[in-house]
Design an enzyme around this catalytic site. Structure first.
Site, short mmCIF file in Angstrom:
data_model
loop_
_atom_site.label_atom_id
_atom_site.label_comp_id
_atom_site.label_asym_id
_atom_site.label_seq_id
_atom_site.Cartn_x
_atom_site.Cartn_y
_atom_site.Cartn_z
N CYS A 60 2.10 9.59 0.41
CA CYS A 60 0.86 9.14 1.05
C CYS A 60 0.72 9.83 2.41
CB CYS A 60 0.90 7.63 1.26
SG CYS A 60 0.94 6.67 -0.26
N GLU A 62 0.47 8.47 5.36
CA GLU A 62 1.33 7.88 6.39
C GLU A 62 2.74 8.49 6.33
OE1 GLU A 62 -1.56 4.60 5.05
OE2 GLU A 62 -0.40 6.18 4.09
N CYS A 97 -0.52 1.27 1.95
CA CYS A 97 0.00 0.67 0.71
C CYS A 97 1.35 0.01 0.99
CB CYS A 97 0.12 1.72 -0.38
SG CYS A 97 1.49 2.88 -0.16
N CYS A 100 4.19 2.45 1.99
CA CYS A 100 4.01 2.94 3.36
C CYS A 100 4.34 1.85 4.37
CB CYS A 100 2.60 3.47 3.57
SG CYS A 100 2.32 5.01 2.70
#
Length: 163
Positions: A60, A62, A97, A100
Site C-alpha cells: 500500500c 503507506e 487498511c 497499514c
C-alpha cells in the site's frame, strides 16, 4: 519524492495533503497506482509513497512511504495521510487498511494519522479540506488520530516501538 517544511502548525496538514495529492496526480495509473501517501518526519521532511499493485498484490502507499523513509535514514514521524481518486477523478483522503494500521503501530506508534471524520466521532479538532487546498480535492472533514485510537486492540509485537 521528499522535501522539508519548517512550519509546525495546522498548515503542516495542508502541505502533507498537497504532497500526497501531487504525487498521485503525477503517478496515477488506473491498474497500478491508485493511492498516494505523505509521511512527515520529525525534522519536517515529507516523504511520499504510492501503492504498487502487481498480479500477486503489492504494498500500500503507506508502506511504500514508510519504506522510503527508512531507506533514507528516517525513523521518527509526526503524521501521515493517504489520498485516492474517486470515479470522477476527484481526490479524497482515505483511512489506512488494517495491515497499514498495524505497520504504523509497529514502526511509528506516536504518528498522527489523518483520516475522514465520521458523524459519530468527536467534533473537536476537525480539519476541513476542499479545492482551495488542492484543485482536485473534494470537500471533506478530517481528524488527526493516534494509531491507538484507530487500532485499539493492535497485535503487540516486539516491533511495536519507535526505532
Amino acid at each position: 519524492m521528499f522535501f522539508k517544511t519548517t512550519k509546525n502548525s495546522l498548515e503542516n496538514y495542508r502541505e502533507l495533503i498537497v504532497s500526497a495529492c501531487n504525487i498521485l496526480d503525477e503517478r496515477y495509473h488506473p491498474e497500478k497506482h491508485k493511492n498516494a501517501s505523505a509521511l512527515e518526519c520529525t525534522d519536517g521532511t515529507i516523504i511520499n509513497g504510492i501503492n504498487v499493485k502487481a498480479t500477486g498484490g503489492g504494498p500500500c502507499a503507506e508502506i511504500s512511504a514508510l519504506s522510503n523513509a527508512l531507506v533514507n535514514g528516517y525513523s521518527k514521524f509526526n503524521r501521515i495521510v493517504t489520498v485516492r481518486f474517486n470515479e470522477n477523478k476527484e481526490l479524497f483522503v482515505v483511512s489506512p487498511c488494517g495491515m497499514c494500521r498495524q505497520m504504523i503501530y509497529d514502526y511509528c506508534p506516536t504518528t498522527k494519522v489523518l483520516l475522514p471524520w465520521e458523524e459519530s466521532q468527536n467534533t473537536q479538532n476537525i480539519i476541513e479540506i476542499n479545492s482551495k487546498v488542492h484543485p482536485k480535492l473534494i470537500d471533506q472533514k478530517l481528524v488527526a488520530a493516534t494509531i491507538d485510537e484507530i487500532l485499539p486492540y493492535a497485535f503487540k509485537s516486539k516491533f511495536a516501538k519507535e526505532l
